[in-house]
Design an enzyme around this catalytic site. Structure first.
Site, PDB file in Angstrom:
ATOM      1  CB  SER A  97     -55.425 -43.945 -46.463  1.00 50.78           C
ATOM      2  OG  SER A  97     -55.651 -44.537 -45.188  1.00 50.78           O
ATOM      3  CB  VAL A 139     -57.479 -46.295 -37.459  1.00 49.81           C
ATOM      4  CG1 VAL A 139     -57.716 -47.731 -37.944  1.00 49.81           C
ATOM      5  CG2 VAL A 139     -56.855 -46.295 -36.066  1.00 49.81           C
ATOM      6  CB  CYS A 164     -53.352 -50.046 -56.364  1.00 49.63           C
ATOM      7  SG  CYS A 164     -53.333 -48.409 -55.597  1.00 49.63           S
ATOM      8  N   GLY A 188     -47.476 -42.776 -46.380  1.00 41.76           N
ATOM      9  CA  GLY A 188     -48.712 -42.656 -47.137  1.00 41.76           C
ATOM     10  C   GLY A 188     -49.890 -42.618 -46.188  1.00 41.76           C
ATOM     11  CB  CYS A 207     -60.950 -44.305 -54.059  1.00 38.65           C
ATOM     12  SG  CYS A 207     -61.918 -42.794 -54.017  1.00 38.65           S
TER      13      CYS A 207
END
Length: 371
Positions: free
Chosen positions: A16, A19, A105, A14, A204
């Site tokens: 995003s 870093v 989530c 995954g 987000c």
């Protein structure tokens, strides 16, 4: 360094745009895994560059993938996110509680919707940039354990405590034993431009936007009285109980008074209780007011990683919020639906809706939702 575990195996990471996930992918590629990146879009409402960085994050993901030499797939989980996370988030606020959407989530999107999609892609494992660890139990029962990260200042096992055996058995956490400062150095050495990228501030759909104004778009304000818990006098007015949480200090718009402060100083006010039936917000003065301290809590919606209930009257440690030192405790009572946890020392602002997470040394046992 290539490992026997990685030979001929595919891992979907995954990504995003930050870093941490970038270095997770880099490390897996170096270990010999066939690495495929997956960028998840989880929010569509009000998706603009002012508060939500999805567009820039995707650009960063593609740049990192190009540098590392991996393919990337973009998948939209916005429908699943709204149904499995955001709707519950709103329901909890309506009920006067303070939910933690990051916990949901992880269990419902990153390690369910994402995991299911990755397996359909032919993945053997999935990986994320979480600071946590996973290992097979050393007692030979074939079960997996969730561990704290080596970097205690970044450990994210708290947010992963609802994961089950099936999810953990497919999970890799490449950053388990690496400190954040070293992650940034690895990214810099590999020529990844995200080495200096600022860490994400959270989910987000909130991003950097003012939280109260965001909630008001979905939950209508309902003004009411702010009362002093000690003497019931009215000290102010609130816009809605849903916009306040226990222990809150800022945003109350009421000043301290000498009458209720120590040594004549103007002690700050803190939210101590929410009376949903009468729409009254109760506050107290002073960080260490007894109304803000709890020696025990009750929790429901329990999730134990091993599938087995922990022992009662056994010394464990627990967190009632993410940024909190481990607090020695014991489980007074536990059944299928709820538990009672007693603490050795009173805990500050134990908040309904938040997660209580139980640990035995470095092993995260699971937890529940505070009542």
């Amino acid at each position: 360094m290539k490992t026997s575990e990685s030979k001929g195996k595919t891992v979907v990471v995954g990504l995003s745009g930050g870093v941490d996930s970038s270095v997770a992918a880099l490390l897996l590629k170096q270990q010999g895994w066939n690495v495929v990146g997956l960028f998840m879009k989880n929010w569509e409402d009000d998706d603009d560059d002012e508060y939500c960085s999805t567009r820039q994050d995707l650009i960063d993901v593609m740049s990192v993938a190009d540098t590392i030499g991996i393919d990337v797939e973009v998948v939209n989980f916005a429908k699943e996110y709204r149904e499995r996370v955001f709707s519950i988030f709103l329901d909890e606020y309506k009920a006067g509680r303070t939910p933690n959407p990051d916990v949901l989530c992880n269990s419902e999107i990153k390690f369910k919707a994402f995991l299911d999609h990755a397996l359909q892609m032919g993945a053997d494992k999935i990986a994320t940039g979480h600071y946590a660890g996973v290992r097979e139990s050393n007692d030979g029962n074939g079960k997996f354990q969730l561990l704290k990260a080596e970097d205690g200042t970044k450990d994210q096992s708290y947010f992963l405590h609802r994961l089950n055996q099936a999810q953990l058995s497919k999970a890799l956490f490449p950053l388990a034993d690496i400190y954040k400062r070293d992650v940034r150095k690895m990214a810099e050495d590999a020529g990844l431009h995200v080495a200096v990228k600022k860490d994400s501030t959270g989910i987000c759909f909130i991003g950097e936007r003012p939280f109260k104004e965001f909630l008001m778009r979905y939950l209508p304000p309902k003004k009411g009285e702010i009362r002093c818990l000690d003497d019931e006098r009215v000290v102010g007015e609130h816009d809605g109980l849903t916009f306040h949480t226990l222990g809150q200090r800022k945003g109350l718009h009421i000043g301290g008074t000498k009458k209720y402060a120590k040594d004549g100083e103007h002690d700050a006010w803190f939210v101590a209780r929410k009376d949903m039936a009468n729409n009254v917000l109760y506050v107290v003065q002073g960080h260490d007011h007894p109304a803000l301290l709890s020696e025990q809590l009750n929790a429901n919606q329990l999730s134990w990683i091993s599938g087995e209930q922990p022992h009662t009257h056994w010394v464990y440690a627990a967190k009632t919020r993410y940024r909190q030192p481990d607090a020695p405790c014991e489980i007074e009572r536990v059944d299928a639906d709820s538990c009672q946890i007693n603490f050795a020392e009173p805990q500050w602002a134990v908040t309904p809706g938040q997660s209580v997470v139980v640990y035995e040394s470095r092993v995260c046992l699971g937890g529940g939702i505070i009542l």
